[in-house]
Design an enzyme around this catalytic site. Sequence first.
Site, PDB file in Angstrom:
ATOM      1  N   ASP A 141      -6.697   0.210   0.828  1.00 51.65           N
ATOM      2  CA  ASP A 141      -6.912   0.311   2.267  1.00 51.65           C
ATOM      3  C   ASP A 141      -8.317  -0.193   2.589  1.00 51.65           C
ATOM      4  O   ASP A 141      -8.993  -0.771   1.742  1.00 51.65           O
ATOM      5  CB  ASP A 141      -6.693   1.744   2.755  1.00 51.65           C
ATOM      6  CG  ASP A 141      -7.805   2.695   2.317  1.00 51.65           C
ATOM      7  OD1 ASP A 141      -8.651   2.303   1.468  1.00 51.65           O
ATOM      8  OD2 ASP A 141      -7.841   3.830   2.834  1.00 51.65           O
ATOM      9  N   LYS A 201       0.831  -1.197   0.000  1.00 51.16           N
ATOM     10  CA  LYS A 201       0.000   0.000   0.000  1.00 51.16           C
ATOM     11  C   LYS A 201       0.873   1.258   0.000  1.00 51.16           C
ATOM     12  O   LYS A 201       0.689   2.150  -0.846  1.00 51.16           O
ATOM     13  CB  LYS A 201      -0.930   0.027   1.212  1.00 51.16           C
ATOM     14  CG  LYS A 201      -1.868   1.231   1.220  1.00 51.16           C
ATOM     15  CD  LYS A 201      -2.812   1.212   2.410  1.00 51.16           C
ATOM     16  CE  LYS A 201      -2.103   1.658   3.666  1.00 51.16           C
ATOM     17  NZ  LYS A 201      -3.048   1.856   4.798  1.00 51.16           N
TER      18      LYS A 201
END
Length: 238
Positions: free
Chosen positions: A163, A145
Amino acid sequence: MSTTSSTRTNLTRYRDLVAKPRTAKGRAKLTVERLAERYPGTATELCALDHKDPFQLLAATILSAQCTDARVNMVTPVLFASYPDPPALAAANPEDVEEIIRSTGFFRSKTKSLIGMATAVAERFGGEVPTALEDLVTIPGVGRKTGNVVRSVAFGLPGLPVDTHVLRVSERLGLTEALTPPERRDAVKVEHELNSLVRPAERGAFSLRVILHGRETCIARNPRCAACPLADFCPSVR
């Protein structure tokens, strides 16, 4: 015209002109288009973390875990003034860094990640943040991420950060219908699935727009479907 009235007008216009897509690819295409209208700008412009270079963005993203962007932006000016580059942060006294970032939470583990990140960038990458995801994820404190954030925002390269908002919104929209229910909670599997639906050049901005949409409209509890620009084709609309 009020914002609510304007939103309803837009939704009506969409329903009149657009046939409800039957596939994840069709829903992804409309999602990309409509969220781009709602949240215009590039990935760099949409990013809420203040930064001047890839190193600062990498540090800010590490700090943003379990913390608001606003709080991170309050802390980073002092951090970057004290440690303006990877060698400086690599040589920092951990206790000094902890004191600066204390308000972001988990400050001890974040300090370890920041100093580890800076050391890796300084020693293994010549002081320059690498652009390849396979290199980024070898840096302490950096997962897929964070690596995708840096790639898309700082370098303008393909990268789709996933997320909790992206997981939730993509499942509600049926974009991850090809995955099993457990897989829809796996960030890596969802990233790969969304990559198959979204063009490389659009991935970074798409992720940030979905995050904004998840925060403002498609919230975890009681999503605001009546004000959603995607409601006319969302399989989960109430």
